[in-house]
Scaffold this motif. Structure first.
Motif, PDB file in Angstrom:
ATOM      1  N   ASP A   1       0.833  -1.196   0.000  1.00 18.38           N
ATOM      2  CA  ASP A   1       0.000   0.000   0.000  1.00 18.38           C
ATOM      3  C   ASP A   1       0.879   1.261   0.000  1.00 18.38           C
ATOM      4  OD1 ASP A   1      -3.068   0.479   0.571  1.00 18.38           O
ATOM      5  OD2 ASP A   1      -1.993   2.022   1.695  1.00 18.38           O
ATOM      6  N   TYR A   2       1.913   1.241   0.806  1.00 19.78           N
ATOM      7  CA  TYR A   2       2.751   2.429   0.983  1.00 19.78           C
ATOM      8  C   TYR A   2       3.665   2.693  -0.198  1.00 19.78           C
ATOM      9  CZ  TYR A   2       5.004   6.076   3.547  1.00 19.78           C
ATOM     10  OH  TYR A   2       5.442   7.294   3.935  1.00 19.78           O
ATOM     11  N   LEU A   3       4.230   1.608  -0.759  1.00 15.85           N
ATOM     12  CA  LEU A   3       5.278   1.776  -1.778  1.00 15.85           C
ATOM     13  C   LEU A   3       4.765   1.619  -3.205  1.00 15.85           C
ATOM     14  CD1 LEU A   3       8.089  -0.308   0.003  1.00 15.85           C
ATOM     15  CD2 LEU A   3       7.934   2.182  -0.093  1.00 15.85           C
ATOM     16  N   ALA A   4       3.437   1.475  -3.352  1.00 18.66           N
ATOM     17  CA  ALA A   4       2.831   1.146  -4.648  1.00 18.66           C
ATOM     18  C   ALA A   4       3.359   1.981  -5.816  1.00 18.66           C
ATOM     19  CB  ALA A   4       1.320   1.271  -4.567  1.00 18.66           C
ATOM     20  N   GLU A   5       3.587   3.272  -5.587  1.00 19.38           N
ATOM     21  CA  GLU A   5       3.981   4.117  -6.714  1.00 19.38           C
ATOM     22  C   GLU A   5       5.454   4.031  -7.049  1.00 19.38           C
ATOM     23  OE1 GLU A   5       2.168   7.935  -6.084  1.00 19.38           O
ATOM     24  OE2 GLU A   5       0.212   6.972  -6.304  1.00 19.38           O
ATOM     25  N   LEU A   6       6.193   3.392  -6.168  1.00 20.48           N
ATOM     26  CA  LEU A   6       7.654   3.387  -6.312  1.00 20.48           C
ATOM     27  C   LEU A   6       8.186   2.035  -6.792  1.00 20.48           C
ATOM     28  CD1 LEU A   6       9.807   5.558  -5.633  1.00 20.48           C
ATOM     29  CD2 LEU A   6      10.048   4.459  -3.400  1.00 20.48           C
ATOM     30  N   VAL A   7       7.704   0.966  -6.191  1.00 17.83           N
ATOM     31  CA  VAL A   7       8.205  -0.384  -6.498  1.00 17.83           C
ATOM     32  C   VAL A   7       7.078  -1.407  -6.393  1.00 17.83           C
ATOM     33  CG1 VAL A   7      10.603  -0.068  -5.714  1.00 17.83           C
ATOM     34  CG2 VAL A   7       8.860  -0.733  -4.075  1.00 17.83           C
ATOM     35  N   ASP A   8       7.284  -2.570  -7.046  1.00 12.53           N
ATOM     36  CA  ASP A   8       6.388  -3.710  -6.846  1.00 12.53           C
ATOM     37  C   ASP A   8       6.902  -4.478  -5.638  1.00 12.53           C
ATOM     38  OD1 ASP A   8       4.789  -3.315  -9.056  1.00 12.53           O
ATOM     39  OD2 ASP A   8       6.230  -4.313 -10.379  1.00 12.53           O
ATOM     40  N   VAL A   9       6.013  -4.741  -4.701  1.00 11.46           N
ATOM     41  CA  VAL A   9       6.420  -5.482  -3.509  1.00 11.46           C
ATOM     42  C   VAL A   9       5.902  -6.907  -3.603  1.00 11.46           C
ATOM     43  CG1 VAL A   9       6.270  -5.613  -0.989  1.00 11.46           C
ATOM     44  CG2 VAL A   9       6.414  -3.378  -2.109  1.00 11.46           C
ATOM     45  N   GLU A  10       6.804  -7.866  -3.524  1.00 12.57           N
ATOM     46  CA  GLU A  10       6.421  -9.278  -3.553  1.00 12.57           C
ATOM     47  C   GLU A  10       6.854  -9.931  -2.262  1.00 12.57           C
ATOM     48  OE1 GLU A  10       7.932 -11.673  -6.733  1.00 12.57           O
ATOM     49  OE2 GLU A  10       6.903 -10.417  -8.211  1.00 12.57           O
ATOM     50  N   GLN A  11       5.992 -10.797  -1.727  1.00  8.81           N
ATOM     51  CA  GLN A  11       6.375 -11.491  -0.500  1.00  8.81           C
ATOM     52  C   GLN A  11       7.325 -12.643  -0.809  1.00  8.81           C
ATOM     53  OE1 GLN A  11       3.112 -13.000   1.893  1.00  8.81           O
ATOM     54  NE2 GLN A  11       4.500 -13.633   3.542  1.00  8.81           N
TER      55      GLN A  11
ATOM     56  N   VAL B   1      13.383  -1.591   9.302  1.00 10.00           N
ATOM     57  CA  VAL B   1      13.366  -2.186   7.966  1.00 10.00           C
ATOM     58  C   VAL B   1      14.805  -2.188   7.455  1.00 10.00           C
ATOM     59  CG1 VAL B   1      12.616  -1.866   5.574  1.00 10.00           C
ATOM     60  CG2 VAL B   1      10.995  -1.514   7.447  1.00 10.00           C
ATOM     61  N   ALA B   2      15.279  -3.357   7.043  1.00 13.11           N
ATOM     62  CA  ALA B   2      16.616  -3.437   6.445  1.00 13.11           C
ATOM     63  C   ALA B   2      16.481  -3.776   4.974  1.00 13.11           C
ATOM     64  CB  ALA B   2      17.458  -4.497   7.149  1.00 13.11           C
ATOM     65  N   TYR B   3      17.225  -3.048   4.172  1.00  9.41           N
ATOM     66  CA  TYR B   3      17.246  -3.221   2.720  1.00  9.41           C
ATOM     67  C   TYR B   3      18.626  -3.700   2.322  1.00  9.41           C
ATOM     68  CZ  TYR B   3      17.858  -1.678  -2.159  1.00  9.41           C
ATOM     69  OH  TYR B   3      18.145  -1.620  -3.494  1.00  9.41           O
TER      70      TYR B   3
ATOM     71  N   THR C   1      23.744  -2.242   2.054  1.00  7.53           N
ATOM     72  CA  THR C   1      22.745  -2.587   3.067  1.00  7.53           C
ATOM     73  C   THR C   1      22.471  -1.339   3.893  1.00  7.53           C
ATOM     74  OG1 THR C   1      23.587  -4.853   3.177  1.00  7.53           O
ATOM     75  CG2 THR C   1      22.224  -4.126   5.024  1.00  7.53           C
ATOM     76  N   GLU C   2      21.180  -1.042   4.090  1.00  5.23           N
ATOM     77  CA  GLU C   2      20.797   0.148   4.859  1.00  5.23           C
ATOM     78  C   GLU C   2      19.651  -0.225   5.791  1.00  5.23           C
ATOM     79  OE1 GLU C   2      23.211   3.251   4.057  1.00  5.23           O
ATOM     80  OE2 GLU C   2      21.334   3.660   5.123  1.00  5.23           O
ATOM     81  N   THR C   3      19.585   0.416   6.951  1.00  7.30           N
ATOM     82  CA  THR C   3      18.445   0.173   7.842  1.00  7.30           C
ATOM     83  C   THR C   3      17.702   1.484   8.114  1.00  7.30           C
ATOM     84  OG1 THR C   3      19.792   0.430   9.836  1.00  7.30           O
ATOM     85  CG2 THR C   3      19.534  -1.806   8.975  1.00  7.30           C
ATOM     86  N   PHE C   4      16.411   1.351   8.346  1.00  2.00           N
ATOM     87  CA  PHE C   4      15.519   2.495   8.552  1.00  2.00           C
ATOM     88  C   PHE C   4      14.633   2.181   9.752  1.00  2.00           C
ATOM     89  CE2 PHE C   4      16.565   1.781   4.149  1.00  2.00           C
ATOM     90  CZ  PHE C   4      17.074   3.007   3.756  1.00  2.00           C
ATOM     91  N   ASP C   5      14.622   3.083  10.735  1.00  2.00           N
ATOM     92  CA  ASP C   5      13.854   2.850  11.961  1.00  2.00           C
ATOM     93  C   ASP C   5      12.581   3.668  12.000  1.00  2.00           C
ATOM     94  OD1 ASP C   5      15.883   1.248  12.978  1.00  2.00           O
ATOM     95  OD2 ASP C   5      16.912   2.969  13.877  1.00  2.00           O
ATOM     96  N   GLY C   6      11.580   3.123  12.650  1.00  4.61           N
ATOM     97  CA  GLY C   6      10.361   3.882  12.898  1.00  4.61           C
ATOM     98  C   GLY C   6       9.792   3.503  14.252  1.00  4.61           C
TER      99      GLY C   6
ATOM    100  N   ARG D   1       6.584   4.858   9.165  1.00  7.51           N
ATOM    101  CA  ARG D   1       7.697   5.813   9.310  1.00  7.51           C
ATOM    102  C   ARG D   1       8.995   5.228   8.770  1.00  7.51           C
ATOM    103  NH1 ARG D   1       5.610   8.320  15.110  1.00  7.51           N
ATOM    104  NH2 ARG D   1       3.905   9.441  14.106  1.00  7.51           N
ATOM    105  N   ALA D   2       9.212   3.951   9.028  1.00 13.50           N
ATOM    106  CA  ALA D   2      10.430   3.309   8.490  1.00 13.50           C
ATOM    107  C   ALA D   2      10.341   3.222   6.966  1.00 13.50           C
ATOM    108  CB  ALA D   2      10.607   1.923   9.116  1.00 13.50           C
ATOM    109  N   LEU D   3       9.152   2.889   6.447  1.00 12.29           N
ATOM    110  CA  LEU D   3       8.976   2.781   4.992  1.00 12.29           C
ATOM    111  C   LEU D   3       9.123   4.146   4.313  1.00 12.29           C
ATOM    112  CD1 LEU D   3       5.957   0.277   4.790  1.00 12.29           C
ATOM    113  CD2 LEU D   3       8.344  -0.219   4.162  1.00 12.29           C
ATOM    114  N   ALA D   4       8.712   5.196   5.010  1.00  7.01           N
ATOM    115  CA  ALA D   4       8.861   6.548   4.452  1.00  7.01           C
ATOM    116  C   ALA D   4      10.339   6.864   4.240  1.00  7.01           C
ATOM    117  CB  ALA D   4       8.223   7.580   5.381  1.00  7.01           C
TER     118      ALA D   4
END
Ligand code: ITT
Ligand code: NA
Length: 183
Positions: free
Chosen positions: A18-28, A112-114, A120-125, A169-172
């Motif tokens: 829902d959050y990233l729809a405009e930016l990337v395709d998210v697959e589980q 969230v870690a990418y 590799t980067e991490t993002f906290d919320g 917040r982390a996804l942002a």
């Protein structure tokens, strides 16, 4: 770009999609990565992402999301044990414990870690709220007992929860970082 979300939890995927729809395709990518022993959510998530990237074939970038509920007066319990606590005493059990407290303030935290295999980067919320008797049918996990500004997360739409939540917040931060890299 396809981003593989490494998780056994479909609720997390729904929110990220829902959050990233405009930016990337998210697959589980339904894979239970090794949670290394560490007090740092960022460390656990980053190492998990690197392991999962290889397990997923080493092509598309992956994210993992390590989250937990931290009750202040219980010294942050269940925190890193949140998954175990949900599976054992359940959200009703946490509410029963919290009922005994004078101060029911709590926080959800998420890292969230990418990784794309090179970077590799991490993002906290985090988000503050308080533990209440269960209300609402949306969301997942502890959402029915977590109230923010008078509404539980289970009473909110995915969009509303994303606008306020630890994960949102982390996804942002992830979204900003991805967008910057693409420039
Ligand atoms: P993965 O590790 O496979 O991603 P999980 O559900 O075990 O899935 P976590 O360890 O990050 O994920 O979550 C710890 C617990 O916290 C687990 O019981 C979740 O249901 C709960 N949780 C995580 N995010 C939540 C949220 O946004 N709202 C309510 N509960 C949440
Ligand atoms: Na987990």
């Amino acid at each position: 770009m396809t981003l593989r979300f490494v998780t056994t939890n479909e609720g997390k995927v729904r929110e990220a999609r829902d959050y990233l729809a405009e930016l990337v395709d998210v697959e589980q990518f339904d894979y239970d990565y090794t949670e290394v022993q560490s007090d740092s959510l960022a460390d656990i998530a980053a190492r998990g992402a690197e392991e999962a990237f290889e397990a997923a074939g080493g092509e598309d970038p992956v994210i993992v999301d390590d989250a937990g509920l931290f009750v202040g007066e219980l010294d942050g319990f269940p925190g890193p044990y949140s998954s175990y606590v949900e599976d054992t005493i359940g959200i009703q059990g946490v509410w029963t414990l919290a009922q005994e407290l004078d101060d029911r303030r709590a926080a959800f935290r998420c890292t969230v870690a990418y990784t794309d295999g090179e970077t590799t980067e991490t993002f906290d919320g985090a988000v503050q709220g308080r533990i209440v008797a269960p209300r609402g049918t949306g969301g997942f996990g502890f959402d029915p007992i977590f109230e923010h500004d008078g509404t539980t997360f289970a009473e909110m739409s995915t969009e509303k929860k994303n606008a306020l939540s630890h994960r949102g917040r982390a996804l942002a931060k992830l979204a900003d970082w991805l967008a910057e890299r693409e420039e």
